[in-house]
Design a protein around this motif. Structure first.
Motif, PDB file in Angstrom:
ATOM      1  N   THR A   1     -66.024 -10.505  17.470  1.00 58.38           N
ATOM      2  CA  THR A   1     -66.424 -11.547  18.417  1.00 58.38           C
ATOM      3  C   THR A   1     -65.884 -11.244  19.804  1.00 58.38           C
ATOM      4  O   THR A   1     -66.608 -11.324  20.806  1.00 58.38           O
TER       5      THR A   1
ATOM      6  N   GLN B   1     -67.748 -10.264  23.362  1.00 69.11           N
ATOM      7  CA  GLN B   1     -67.477 -10.949  24.619  1.00 69.11           C
ATOM      8  C   GLN B   1     -67.084  -9.962  25.717  1.00 69.11           C
ATOM      9  O   GLN B   1     -67.520 -10.078  26.860  1.00 69.11           O
TER      10      GLN B   1
ATOM     11  N   GLU C   1     -70.121  -8.281  26.992  1.00 69.82           N
ATOM     12  CA  GLU C   1     -70.868  -9.141  27.902  1.00 69.82           C
ATOM     13  C   GLU C   1     -70.189  -9.196  29.280  1.00 69.82           C
ATOM     14  O   GLU C   1     -70.853  -9.152  30.320  1.00 69.82           O
ATOM     15  N   TRP C   2     -68.856  -9.331  29.261  1.00 69.73           N
ATOM     16  CA  TRP C   2     -68.119  -9.334  30.521  1.00 69.73           C
ATOM     17  C   TRP C   2     -68.328  -8.031  31.284  1.00 69.73           C
ATOM     18  O   TRP C   2     -68.492  -8.022  32.499  1.00 69.73           O
TER      19      TRP C   2
ATOM     20  N   SER D   1     -57.353 -13.812  26.056  1.00 67.93           N
ATOM     21  CA  SER D   1     -58.155 -13.635  24.836  1.00 67.93           C
ATOM     22  C   SER D   1     -57.625 -12.469  24.014  1.00 67.93           C
ATOM     23  O   SER D   1     -57.514 -12.552  22.786  1.00 67.93           O
TER      24      SER D   1
END
Length: 331
Positions: A61, A65, A68-69, A111
């Motif tokens: 996950t 992310q 995408e960043w 994160s």
């Protein structure tokens, strides 16, 4: 101009580092997963597989992310370069500022820290499970003395030396008799009296007056005094080691709190321990156990305390947490 350039470079470096770290974690999880194929103990294997799957899901996950960043970062960087070519330095500075690099970097770091902490806990848990299986299989291979009761005073048929008993049924009979003595000496009157239960368990492993010594000098069992007693006995006998200072968490890993279904499904023990604290108001016992100097919201501390009493934190099966969100994320 230089600051904007530095911000962009730092963000790019951090994204690359994160992708590398996440790839390494997935590789480590894959190696552990390969080892599950040789496990025969279905219950342990189920827990291990579940732990691996949760870990992989978290990493995948976050990896998505990060991807995408990275995609958005590249797009915005390209837009910033275009703005510079078309309109000059001021347009570039404005475009870079609009990328919110500082906030993005902080979010990435947070994160990654959360996931890496969770991975450490899960890997420690799996490592502890592997160690326990190795130890358990070693005892099973010796087979004739599963209770390691050869040195007990109730052993009158074989020499009182380690591993001397050659009859598993006799070992169990002798071991149960001796452990009953330990329970009585510890003053344990209930399967839920975890403090005295721990004292009786360590006393069974050590023998040689540990229970009375612990009560007299420390008021009962603790992990620290179990290690102290082991070191003192080893020094007194001129041995390299004495007993198992980690015997209590090793045993409590499989302790069901006296309930049949708790032993099968696991969480009954925690419920039993939690129920034993009915009437305890204010939470001071739990937030102070966690390490706080003054009152904090203690619901998560209480869950951690119950897990600790069950030996699950020390064994690595459950992490120690004081925030409900941390517990929820781990679960």
């Amino acid at each position: 101009m230089e600051q904007e350039k530095g911000d962009v470079i730092r963000m790019a470096d951090h994204i690359d580092t994160m992708e590398l770290q996440l790839g390494t974690v997935l590789k480590e999880l894959g190696e552990v997963k390969k080892q599950l194929g040789v496990m025969q103990e279905s219950k342990v294997k189920l827990v291990a597989v579940n732990t691996i799957q949760k870990a992989e899901h978290q990493v995948q996950t976050l990896r998505f992310q990060v991807g995408e960043w990275k995609r958005k970062f590249v797009e915005r960087a390209e837009q910033a370069v275009f703005a510079f070519k078309e309109k000059g330095k001021d347009a570039l500075a404005s475009a870079v500022k609009g990328m919110h690099l500082t906030q993005g970097l902080q979010k990435l770091q947070s994160s990654l820290h959360t996931v890496m902490l969770s991975m450490d806990q899960k890997i420690d848990c799996l490592g502890s499970m592997a160690e326990e299986l190795h130890v358990a299989k070693g005892h099973l291979k010796r087979g004739t003395d599963p209770m390691q009761a050869s040195e007990c005073p109730y052993n009158t048929q074989y020499p009182n030396t380690p591993g001397a008993i050659q009859d598993a049924d006799y070992s169990i009979k002798v071991g149960v008799q001796y452990y009953a003595d330990c329970v009585r000496e510890a003053g344990c009157e209930s399967p839920q009296d975890m403090d005295k239960l721990k004292l009786s368990l360590q006393g069974y492993n050590y023998g040689n007056g540990y229970i009375s010594w612990a009560i007299r000098n420390h008021g009962g069992y603790s992990k620290a005094n179990a290690l102290q007693f082991s070191q003192e006995q080893a020094a007194a006998h001129g041995w390299s080691g004495y007993g198992d200072p980690e015997y209590v968490p090793h045993v409590l890993r499989y302790y069901s709190g006296g309930g049949l279904f708790a032993g099968l499904f696991g969480n009954g023990q925690l419920v039993t321990i939690a129920k034993s604290q009915l009437g305890n108001e204010g939470g001071q016992k739990f937030w102070s156990w966690y390490g706080f100097d003054s009152r904090e919201e203690w619901c998560a501390c209480f869950v951690s305390w119950c897990a600790d009493q069950a030996g699950l934190i020390q064994s690595g099966a459950v992490p120690k947490f004081s925030l409900c969100t941390d517990g929820k994320n781990w679960f």
